[in-house]
Write a protein that holds these residues in place. Structure first.
Motif, PDB file in Angstrom:
ATOM      1  N   LEU A  73       0.809  -1.218   0.000  1.00 28.36           N
ATOM      2  CA  LEU A  73       0.000   0.000   0.000  1.00 28.36           C
ATOM      3  C   LEU A  73       0.845   1.271   0.000  1.00 28.36           C
ATOM      4  O   LEU A  73       0.309   2.372  -0.102  1.00 28.36           O
ATOM      5  N   ILE A  74       2.169   1.117   0.102  1.00 29.84           N
ATOM      6  CA  ILE A  74       3.058   2.273   0.231  1.00 29.84           C
ATOM      7  C   ILE A  74       3.687   2.624  -1.113  1.00 29.84           C
ATOM      8  O   ILE A  74       4.305   1.773  -1.753  1.00 29.84           O
ATOM      9  N   PRO A  75       3.571   3.878  -1.564  1.00 32.39           N
ATOM     10  CA  PRO A  75       4.226   4.309  -2.813  1.00 32.39           C
ATOM     11  C   PRO A  75       5.694   4.655  -2.562  1.00 32.39           C
ATOM     12  O   PRO A  75       6.059   5.825  -2.390  1.00 32.39           O
ATOM     13  N   PHE A  76       6.552   3.645  -2.511  1.00 35.24           N
ATOM     14  CA  PHE A  76       7.976   3.876  -2.272  1.00 35.24           C
ATOM     15  C   PHE A  76       8.549   4.805  -3.347  1.00 35.24           C
ATOM     16  O   PHE A  76       8.163   4.746  -4.515  1.00 35.24           O
ATOM     17  N   CYS A  77       9.479   5.653  -2.933  1.00 37.58           N
ATOM     18  CA  CYS A  77      10.141   6.580  -3.847  1.00 37.58           C
ATOM     19  C   CYS A  77      11.472   5.965  -4.280  1.00 37.58           C
ATOM     20  O   CYS A  77      12.342   5.711  -3.444  1.00 37.58           O
ATOM     21  N   ILE A  78      11.616   5.741  -5.579  1.00 34.93           N
ATOM     22  CA  ILE A  78      12.780   5.027  -6.102  1.00 34.93           C
ATOM     23  C   ILE A  78      13.653   5.957  -6.939  1.00 34.93           C
ATOM     24  O   ILE A  78      13.154   6.702  -7.789  1.00 34.93           O
ATOM     25  N   GLU A  79      14.950   5.885  -6.697  1.00 37.18           N
ATOM     26  CA  GLU A  79      15.913   6.666  -7.469  1.00 37.18           C
ATOM     27  C   GLU A  79      17.145   5.808  -7.726  1.00 37.18           C
ATOM     28  O   GLU A  79      17.560   5.030  -6.857  1.00 37.18           O
TER      29      GLU A  79
END
Length: 254
Positions: free
Chosen positions: A123-129
């Motif tokens: 349910l978590i929109p992880f921030c990916i870079e």
């Protein structure tokens, strides 16, 4: 994927369990406190280590999951001979802190995570870079196995999300505590305002905050505002917070 996790706290624990449960291999758990590493390592069938020199150099991913202030000093001690991707999980730390490595990135969860509470990564929109497209795509593919709502984020975007989360989560919780203290002062239970807290949180799931703003400030009800300020006059800090937030509401409505 073979993973080494450097850290054994709240976020590290959830990462370890989520990846382990999806079939990824947790090779090692690092903590300067060996007993902490051992507790988490036992749960995910990994090796516990307390010295950076013991890090397995053949892993696919090295996750630095420790407090922000400790990240730079730990990075200094990690050998560049490792072959995999090195990531940190901080919202406020720039990706460039990892630039000594060939492949590096960020996996940041904009979520308050506690070790003993359930946290559904799906349910978590992880921030990916990632430092390049290949690294980014590998990280996105990995996170798709545990957090399919993950999104691409630059370091500046991630910092904006981190600050927004502080406003929306940490600051509102501090306001909840002020509310609790005020009610306690007059022998009233906090339960009496739990419904309105829940109602507001539910409203902003489908509407903009500006669309559901209520209260005396949005009505420019100066008589009620003055009455409130007089009522809490013995608490200078509460008065300052009340006045500042009221001014912000009035300014946005005008």
């Amino acid at each position: 994927m073979n993973i080494v996790i450097l850290g054994s706290g709240n976020v590290a624990t959830h990462f370890a369990h989520n990846f382990h449960n999806k079939g990824h291999k947790i090779l090692q758990i690092f903590s300067q406190q060996k007993v902490n590493a051992q507790a988490l390592a036992f749960a995910v069938n990994a090796e516990a280590i307390s010295n950076v020199s013991e890090i397995n150099k053949e892993a696919d991913l090295y996750m630095i999951v420790i407090p922000d202030h400790a990240i730079p000093s730990l990075i200094e001690t990690i050998s560049t001979a490792i072959s995999g991707i090195v990531v940190h999980c901080s919202g406020a730390t720039d990706i460039q802190v990892l630039s000594k490595f060939q492949h590096y990135g960020v996996l940041y969860p904009p979520q308050s995570i506690s070790k003993n509470d359930q946290s559904d990564f799906s349910l978590i929109p992880f921030c990916i870079e990632g430092n390049d497209s290949i690294t980014f795509n590998i990280l996105m593919k990995l996170m798709a196995t545990v957090a399919p709502k993950s999104i691409a984020c630059s370091s500046s975007q991630r910092l904006a999300i981190h600050i927004a989360s502080v406003f929306a989560n940490n600051f509102t919780n501090a306001l909840f505590q002020i509310s609790y203290d005020l009610l306690q002062q007059y022998d009233l239970p906090f339960d009496i305002i739990r419904p309105i807290i829940l109602e507001t949180a539910q409203k902003v799931q489908s509407k903009l905050p500006s669309q559901v703003q209520t209260g005396p400030a949005v009505r420019n009800d100066e008589i009620t505002i003055k009455k409130h300020l007089n009522f809490i006059s013995e608490h200078d800090d509460w008065k300052q917070i009340y006045q500042l937030l009221s001014q912000e509401i009035v300014k946005r409505k005008s």
